[in-house]
Design a protein around this motif. Structure first.
Motif, PDB file in Angstrom:
ATOM      1  N   ALA A 247       0.827  -1.213   0.000  1.00 50.94           N
ATOM      2  CA  ALA A 247       0.000   0.000   0.000  1.00 50.94           C
ATOM      3  C   ALA A 247       0.857   1.258   0.000  1.00 50.94           C
ATOM      4  O   ALA A 247       0.475   2.288  -0.579  1.00 50.94           O
ATOM      5  N   THR A 248       2.024   1.201   0.642  1.00 50.38           N
ATOM      6  CA  THR A 248       2.925   2.353   0.631  1.00 50.38           C
ATOM      7  C   THR A 248       3.355   2.708  -0.783  1.00 50.38           C
ATOM      8  O   THR A 248       3.557   3.880  -1.112  1.00 50.38           O
ATOM      9  N   GLU A 249       3.486   1.706  -1.634  1.00 51.48           N
ATOM     10  CA  GLU A 249       3.888   1.947  -3.017  1.00 51.48           C
ATOM     11  C   GLU A 249       2.737   2.447  -3.883  1.00 51.48           C
ATOM     12  O   GLU A 249       2.938   3.271  -4.782  1.00 51.48           O
ATOM     13  N   HIS A 250       1.517   1.963  -3.609  1.00 53.01           N
ATOM     14  CA  HIS A 250       0.408   2.229  -4.523  1.00 53.01           C
ATOM     15  C   HIS A 250      -0.692   3.108  -3.933  1.00 53.01           C
ATOM     16  O   HIS A 250      -1.520   3.620  -4.680  1.00 53.01           O
ATOM     17  N   GLN A 251      -0.749   3.256  -2.610  1.00 56.27           N
ATOM     18  CA  GLN A 251      -1.802   4.054  -1.974  1.00 56.27           C
ATOM     19  C   GLN A 251      -1.188   4.902  -0.853  1.00 56.27           C
ATOM     20  O   GLN A 251      -1.476   4.720   0.323  1.00 56.27           O
ATOM     21  N   LYS A 252      -0.376   5.831  -1.263  1.00 52.19           N
ATOM     22  CA  LYS A 252       0.371   6.640  -0.291  1.00 52.19           C
ATOM     23  C   LYS A 252      -0.553   7.453   0.602  1.00 52.19           C
ATOM     24  O   LYS A 252      -0.265   7.650   1.791  1.00 52.19           O
ATOM     25  N   MET A 253      -1.657   7.955   0.053  1.00 51.15           N
ATOM     26  CA  MET A 253      -2.562   8.768   0.865  1.00 51.15           C
ATOM     27  C   MET A 253      -3.206   7.932   1.963  1.00 51.15           C
ATOM     28  O   MET A 253      -3.377   8.413   3.099  1.00 51.15           O
ATOM     29  N   THR A 298       7.131   0.845   6.911  1.00 51.32           N
ATOM     30  CA  THR A 298       6.390   1.133   5.683  1.00 51.32           C
ATOM     31  C   THR A 298       7.255   1.124   4.428  1.00 51.32           C
ATOM     32  O   THR A 298       6.781   0.755   3.353  1.00 51.32           O
ATOM     33  N   THR A 299       8.500   1.557   4.537  1.00 45.98           N
ATOM     34  CA  THR A 299       9.361   1.636   3.340  1.00 45.98           C
ATOM     35  C   THR A 299      10.493   0.611   3.345  1.00 45.98           C
ATOM     36  O   THR A 299      11.125   0.389   2.315  1.00 45.98           O
ATOM     37  N   ARG A 300      10.780   0.015   4.528  1.00 50.29           N
ATOM     38  CA  ARG A 300      11.851  -0.976   4.674  1.00 50.29           C
ATOM     39  C   ARG A 300      13.209  -0.419   4.252  1.00 50.29           C
ATOM     40  O   ARG A 300      14.008  -1.095   3.612  1.00 50.29           O
ATOM     41  N   SER A 301      13.409   0.834   4.570  1.00 50.13           N
ATOM     42  CA  SER A 301      14.697   1.456   4.253  1.00 50.13           C
ATOM     43  C   SER A 301      14.940   2.605   5.220  1.00 50.13           C
ATOM     44  O   SER A 301      14.023   3.066   5.909  1.00 50.13           O
ATOM     45  N   PHE A 302      16.178   3.089   5.242  1.00 46.46           N
ATOM     46  CA  PHE A 302      16.540   4.204   6.099  1.00 46.46           C
ATOM     47  C   PHE A 302      16.462   5.551   5.380  1.00 46.46           C
ATOM     48  O   PHE A 302      16.482   6.593   6.023  1.00 46.46           O
ATOM     49  N   ASP A 303      16.395   5.528   4.045  1.00 48.62           N
ATOM     50  CA  ASP A 303      16.494   6.791   3.314  1.00 48.62           C
ATOM     51  C   ASP A 303      15.296   7.105   2.431  1.00 48.62           C
ATOM     52  O   ASP A 303      15.276   8.138   1.759  1.00 48.62           O
TER      53      ASP A 303
END
Length: 536
Positions: A247-253, A298-303
């Motif tokens: 959902a973070t990739e496709h439904q950010k809102m 949500t993003t699985r990253s630090f940056d």
């Protein structure tokens, strides 16, 4: 102008029927697999207690299955009655998974459920076990195709708008089937159904132990439910994390609203545990946060930056302006179908058609979309924000219950391994009283998925208000009242039947002959003069 009262009543009616229907779906999925597991143990061991357990839980499954069918049929009719423009606009895409679900999955499940009930003394042990597993597979396939259809509404891949037919049309059916949102929703939803079935069996078994009835069957059912429930609860949390990542990739809102993230935070963003809403439901005035956790989950990253609501609204304004260009080009194409001169308009439309849905958001404020003012564009962009705080709290209720079920089943799995199932009556009462909690979590999840998508009925493609039928106010008031009354009545009847079956307890045989069929049906019905006369 759009009559928003009609739209809201249409939404209420669909929400009521969908939420009622979804009471029965997860229990059907969970019970179907667990009764197949129990029958597998019966076939392998030959112990009669496992046959009784399969019959007992299968009977409750049958009542629940019948209610799910009755409520699901009405829900599908609403696509044509209450959401006729939705059916026209995306029916070529949405209709295919629904048709496959009916032909491939529902007929499979409905056919073999009859053999499950009436084939105990007519089929071999292995043949009946095959039937039971086919029922379970059919139930899961039904969920798969329904969620492929719903996943496309969340992330409309593999389709394109045809300006000549004024419809969305499939361009890549494989992309529709393997839509990452649909696949993530399927495994998460099915795992939640398994948890629901495990809690149901566990709670009723706890009741039997508290009453000192059917102890052997109850203890074995609890062991299966505790082990299967623990694995399912772990899967729900892990797969729910995957669903959130998609959902973070496709439904950010939707993600920004669930986290009450009004402003973009530096990466990695914090995760908010608790917050107090600001004036008029705005940005929180106080919050308790865990640093970095939100961005990492949500993003699985630090940056990677997780955009906030304000930034996403600004981006929506850009897409609305692009959608205005697409809408004007579409009008030229429709006129060009008569004049024969629409080549330039088609080139423009090809560049801007992915934003056409954003242009349609302006239909709430004016008919001639191409002449919208800056103020109207700002209003339409603000409409892309769903109501934040209902999503924020509902998500935390769902997530908290998910971790609770892990702890609950882990405790009982440990107690089962030690042979301590019936040694603590307080814990048995707790095991019984958790019975409604899976439905709280499941309905919360369904609310997040559908309410969080607003204002879209198909994300970025078709606004909800534009998809509704042009019905009259009293048509919707009467139908909404009727469906609410009917579904509530059916729900009460189902509870009465289940209580009757639970009180009767496990049986040695089921539907072995015609007389047994009549006795079972009469025993399951509420006691009235008519049923007493039928019994005599």
């Amino acid at each position: 102008m759009i009559d928003m009262t009609i739209v809201e009543l249409s939404r209420w009616q669909f929400a009521a029927t969908a939420m009622y229907h979804f009471i029965f779906v997860p229990l059907t999925i969970g019970l179907s697999v667990m009764m197949a597991i129990m029958e597998s143990v019966y076939v392998m061991t030959g112990r009669e207690v496992w046959r009784k357990a399969t019959l007992f839980w299968g009977t409750l499954f049958g009542v629940n299955f019948a209610m799910g069918v009755a409520t699901g049929i009405v829900m599908e009719f609403q696509f044509g009655m209450n959401w006729s423009y939705y059916s026209h606009y995306v029916g070529d895409v949405f209709g295919a998974p629904l048709a496959i679900e009916g032909l491939m999955a529902f007929f499979l499940e409905a056919t073999f459920i009859g053999l499950f009930f009436f084939g105990w003394d007519r089929l071999s042990k292995l043949g009946h076990l095959t039937v039971t597993w086919l029922v379970a597979i059919g139930a899961n396939f039904s969920a798969l195709w329904i969620l492929i259809a719903n996943g496309w509404m969340q992330n409309p891949v593999g389709a394109k708008f045809n300006p000549d037919t004024m419809r969305m049309e499939v361009t890549d059916f494989i992309a529709v089937i393997f839509n990452p949102v649909a696949q993530a929703k399927f495994v998460h939803t099915v795992s939640a159904g398994y948890v629901c079935g495990a809690v149901f069996i566990f709670a009723i078994s706890c009741l039997f132990l508290l009453q000192g009835k059917h102890v052997e069957m109850a203890k074995r059912s609890m062991i299966v439910a505790a082990s299967f429930g623990l694995a399912s609860a772990l899967s729900v949390v892990v797969l729910g994390d995957e669903s959130g990542y998609v959902a973070t990739e496709h439904q950010k809102m939707k993600i920004a609203a669930m986290e009450a993230s009004f402003h973009t935070e530096p990466a990695p963003a914090p995760w908010t545990i608790f917050a107090l809403p600001g004036p008029d439901g705005g940005a929180p005035t106080w919050s308790l946060q865990v640093p970095w956790m939100g961005g990492l989950i949500t993003t699985r990253s630090f940056d990677t930056v997780l955009p906030g609501i304000e930034e996403l609204v600004d981006h929506a304004q850009t897409r609305i302006r692009s959608g205005m260009v697409a809408y004007d080009a579409l009008q030229e194409i429709r006129a060009g179908n008569v004049d024969g001169d629409d080549v330039d308009a088609r080139l423009v439309f090809e560049q801007h058609w992915p934003d056409l849905g954003y242009g349609l958001l302006l239909k709430r404020y004016r008919e001639d979309v191409g002449n919208a003012t800056d103020e109207q564009i700002a209003l339409a962009a603000a409409d892309t924000v769903p109501e934040v705080w209902p999503l924020f709290w509902t998500f935390r209720i769902m997530m908290g219950l998910g971790f609770f079920f892990i702890a609950f089943f882990a405790l009982w799995f440990y107690r089962a391994s030690r042979g301590w199932l019936e040694t603590n009556r307080t814990l048995l009462w707790v095991g019984f009283l958790v019975l409604p909690l899976p439905w709280v979590a499941i309905e919360a999840g369904w609310f997040i998925a559908e309410f969080g998508r607003q204002p879209w009925v198909v994300e970025g493609v078709l606004p909800t208000f534009y998809a509704a039928s042009g019905l009259h106010f009293w048509d919707l008031v009467i139908s909404l009242s009727f469906f609410t009354l009917l579904y509530s009545t059916l729900f009460v009847i189902m509870i009465m039947l289940m209580v009757k079956i639970i009180k009767a307890g496990p049986q040695d045989k089921l539907f072995a002959d015609e007389e047994d069929d009549q006795d079972f049906v009469i025993a399951a019905l509420p006691s009235t003069p008519a049923t007493q006369e039928l019994g005599s």
